[in-house]
Scaffold this active site. Sequence first.
Site, PDB file in Angstrom:
ATOM      1  NE  ARG A  69      -3.848  -2.140   0.230  1.00 21.80           N
ATOM      2  CZ  ARG A  69      -3.593  -3.337  -0.326  1.00 21.80           C
ATOM      3  NH1 ARG A  69      -2.520  -3.513  -1.081  1.00 21.80           N
ATOM      4  NH2 ARG A  69      -4.413  -4.343  -0.156  1.00 21.80           N
ATOM      5  CB  SER A 124      -8.793  -0.872   4.998  1.00 20.19           C
ATOM      6  OG  SER A 124      -9.457  -2.064   4.680  1.00 20.19           O
ATOM      7  CD  GLU A 147      -5.171   0.654   3.010  1.00 21.04           C
ATOM      8  OE1 GLU A 147      -4.957  -0.276   3.812  1.00 21.04           O
ATOM      9  OE2 GLU A 147      -5.820   0.515   1.961  1.00 21.04           O
TER      10      GLU A 147
HETATM   11  C1  LIG Z   1     -15.653   0.964  -0.164  1.00 20.30           C
HETATM   12  C2  LIG Z   1     -14.164   1.066  -0.391  1.00 20.30           C
HETATM   13  C3  LIG Z   1     -13.418  -0.085  -0.603  1.00 20.30           C
HETATM   14  C4  LIG Z   1     -12.035  -0.008  -0.815  1.00 20.30           C
HETATM   15  N1  LIG Z   1     -11.339  -1.170  -1.028  1.00 20.30           N
HETATM   16  C5  LIG Z   1     -10.013  -1.098  -1.254  1.00 20.30           C
HETATM   17  C6  LIG Z   1      -9.242  -2.284  -1.496  1.00 20.30           C
HETATM   18  O1  LIG Z   1      -9.759  -3.404  -1.527  1.00 20.30           O
HETATM   19  N2  LIG Z   1      -7.907  -2.160  -1.699  1.00 20.30           N
HETATM   20  C7  LIG Z   1      -7.284  -0.931  -1.702  1.00 20.30           C
HETATM   21  O2  LIG Z   1      -6.062  -0.878  -1.921  1.00 20.30           O
HETATM   22  N3  LIG Z   1      -7.984   0.211  -1.467  1.00 20.30           N
HETATM   23  C8  LIG Z   1      -9.321   0.158  -1.257  1.00 20.30           C
HETATM   24  N4  LIG Z   1     -10.016   1.309  -1.009  1.00 20.30           N
HETATM   25  C9  LIG Z   1      -9.308   2.601  -0.942  1.00 20.30           C
HETATM   26  C10 LIG Z   1      -9.244   3.353  -2.292  1.00 20.30           C
HETATM   27  O3  LIG Z   1     -10.314   2.981  -3.123  1.00 20.30           O
HETATM   28  C11 LIG Z   1      -7.937   3.106  -3.027  1.00 20.30           C
HETATM   29  O4  LIG Z   1      -6.859   3.455  -2.214  1.00 20.30           O
HETATM   30  C12 LIG Z   1      -7.866   3.904  -4.347  1.00 20.30           C
HETATM   31  O5  LIG Z   1      -6.829   3.364  -5.131  1.00 20.30           O
HETATM   32  C13 LIG Z   1      -7.644   5.394  -4.163  1.00 20.30           C
HETATM   33  O6  LIG Z   1      -7.747   6.028  -5.439  1.00 20.30           O
HETATM   34  P1  LIG Z   1      -8.351   7.487  -5.585  1.00 20.30           P
HETATM   35  O7  LIG Z   1      -8.304   7.861  -7.020  1.00 20.30           O
HETATM   36  O8  LIG Z   1      -9.697   7.563  -4.960  1.00 20.30           O
HETATM   37  O9  LIG Z   1      -7.294   8.338  -4.775  1.00 20.30           O
HETATM   38  P2  LIG Z   1      -7.595   9.574  -3.791  1.00 20.30           P
HETATM   39  O10 LIG Z   1      -8.307   9.078  -2.602  1.00 20.30           O
HETATM   40  O11 LIG Z   1      -8.201  10.685  -4.538  1.00 20.30           O
HETATM   41  O12 LIG Z   1      -6.105   9.981  -3.399  1.00 20.30           O
HETATM   42  C14 LIG Z   1      -5.326   9.143  -2.577  1.00 20.30           C
HETATM   43  C15 LIG Z   1      -3.859   9.559  -2.718  1.00 20.30           C
HETATM   44  O13 LIG Z   1      -3.422   9.254  -4.049  1.00 20.30           O
HETATM   45  C16 LIG Z   1      -2.898  10.412  -4.673  1.00 20.30           C
HETATM   46  N5  LIG Z   1      -3.271  10.381  -6.091  1.00 20.30           N
HETATM   47  C17 LIG Z   1      -4.520  10.318  -6.626  1.00 20.30           C
HETATM   48  N6  LIG Z   1      -4.444  10.296  -7.975  1.00 20.30           N
HETATM   49  C18 LIG Z   1      -3.120  10.356  -8.289  1.00 20.30           C
HETATM   50  C19 LIG Z   1      -2.391  10.403  -9.514  1.00 20.30           C
HETATM   51  N7  LIG Z   1      -2.992  10.384 -10.728  1.00 20.30           N
HETATM   52  N8  LIG Z   1      -1.027  10.471  -9.452  1.00 20.30           N
HETATM   53  C20 LIG Z   1      -0.377  10.503  -8.244  1.00 20.30           C
HETATM   54  N9  LIG Z   1      -1.015  10.479  -7.057  1.00 20.30           N
HETATM   55  C21 LIG Z   1      -2.372  10.409  -7.083  1.00 20.30           C
HETATM   56  C22 LIG Z   1      -3.533  11.606  -3.949  1.00 20.30           C
HETATM   57  O14 LIG Z   1      -2.695  12.734  -4.040  1.00 20.30           O
HETATM   58  C23 LIG Z   1      -3.642  11.060  -2.517  1.00 20.30           C
HETATM   59  O15 LIG Z   1      -2.421  11.222  -1.825  1.00 20.30           O
HETATM   60  C24 LIG Z   1     -11.403   1.249  -0.812  1.00 20.30           C
HETATM   61  C25 LIG Z   1     -12.155   2.419  -0.611  1.00 20.30           C
HETATM   62  C26 LIG Z   1     -13.529   2.335  -0.407  1.00 20.30           C
HETATM   63  C27 LIG Z   1     -14.312   3.588  -0.226  1.00 20.30           C
END
Ligand SMILES: Cc1cc2nc3c(=O)[nH]c(=O)nc-3n(C[C@H](O)[C@H](O)[C@H](O)COP(=O)(O)OP(=O)(O)OC[C@H]3O[C@@H](n4cnc5c(N)ncnc54)[C@H](O)[C@@H]3O)c2cc1C
Length: 308
Positions: A171, A223, A300
């Site tokens: 992660r 999480s 996380e």
């Molecule tokens: C119901 C639910 C279930 C989930 N299940 C999982 C799971 O099974 N496994 C898991 O790993 N995660 C899970 N997550 C967490 C989340 O979905 C992941 O971490 C996801 O990959 C985050 O992506 P995001 O675009 O929403 O990032 P954001 O939440 O918008 O950003 C998170 C971080 O990533 C950075 N970021 C975003 N886009 C970019 C980019 N293009 N380049 C560089 N940095 C960037 C941001 O600056 C920030 O620091 C879950 C979340 C929810 C709500």
Amino acid sequence: MNWDALRAAGCAVRRPAPLADYTTFRLGGPCPALVACATPEQLTLALGELQTAGQDVVLIGGGSNLLVSDQGLPQVVIRYASDQPQIRRAGDGVEVSGSTGLDDLAAWTVAEGLDGLVYASGIPGTVGGAVAGNAGAFGRQIGDVVETVALLDQAGLLRTAAAGDLRFGYRCSRLQTSGEIVASLRLRLTPGDRAALRQQRAEFLDLRRRKHPDWRVLPTAGSFFKNIAPTSAAGRRQAAGWLLEQAGAQALRVRGARPFEKHANIIVRDGDCTAQDVFDLAQQMAAAVQQKFGLALEREVRLLGRFG
Ligand SMILES: Cc1cc2nc3c(=O)[nH]c(=O)nc-3n(C[C@H](O)[C@H](O)[C@H](O)COP(=O)(O)OP(=O)(O)OC[C@H]3O[C@@H](n4cnc5c(N)ncnc54)[C@H](O)[C@@H]3O)c2cc1C
């Protein structure tokens, strides 16, 4: 700041913008402006314009791994996300924009009969966000199939990095501290059996429906804490959810913030609460594990802005 140039390029600009509208926790105060970019070209332009105007920038994707302060952020926020998947086969690989939804990408690979990402079915957020945090499930993570990444720095300058350069770990990746942005990437997937992949996707989605909250109904960021690293090379990660349950965290509440009944490591909003309430609950949960097991849980979910 030339907002019209950004609008003319297809970016949506909102000034000011409530960040609660852009996170799956539905929490977070305002930022002075939010620029929504869907393509690498729009992202490059926005970064260049904002840099020229001397504006500090914070980047978000789908907002599914964020807890944003109730006070909001003083910086301009760029949201790099798109409802229109930008994916194509390129030689023996696959190219995808960082703004594409991770689940859209997983669905596309299944339809194309490509193996390597089906486990990501149902994970919210963008491909860029997934790469930054090396998102994964069921013992696999996206870093395993990344070949190269097109990275933009905060000024909009582009360079290509090999997967090894991103230092993927559990992660995490180097991008979480470097501030570089995933504009697009190239993946290495293997041919698979379409029917079997379709079946696996259905099973993964069903498992999530049964075990996870639907963030559209019960706002959450998934999480909250990472699982604990093994203490020896032979050991397995200790599930944060199990530790929290044993430490009695299920009984904790801070106003509408509480652990999800089927998974103690998932904090949900079940009624009125603030981002500070979620933060306070998380502190209490971590303290309970520290007290019972002597183990320090690591977040996380990423925090943006100030918390008390
Ligand atoms: C119901 C639910 C279930 C989930 N299940 C999982 C799971 O099974 N496994 C898991 O790993 N995660 C899970 N997550 C967490 C989340 O979905 C992941 O971490 C996801 O990959 C985050 O992506 P995001 O675009 O929403 O990032 P954001 O939440 O918008 O950003 C998170 C971080 O990533 C950075 N970021 C975003 N886009 C970019 C980019 N293009 N380049 C560089 N940095 C960037 C941001 O600056 C920030 O620091 C879950 C979340 C929810 C709500």
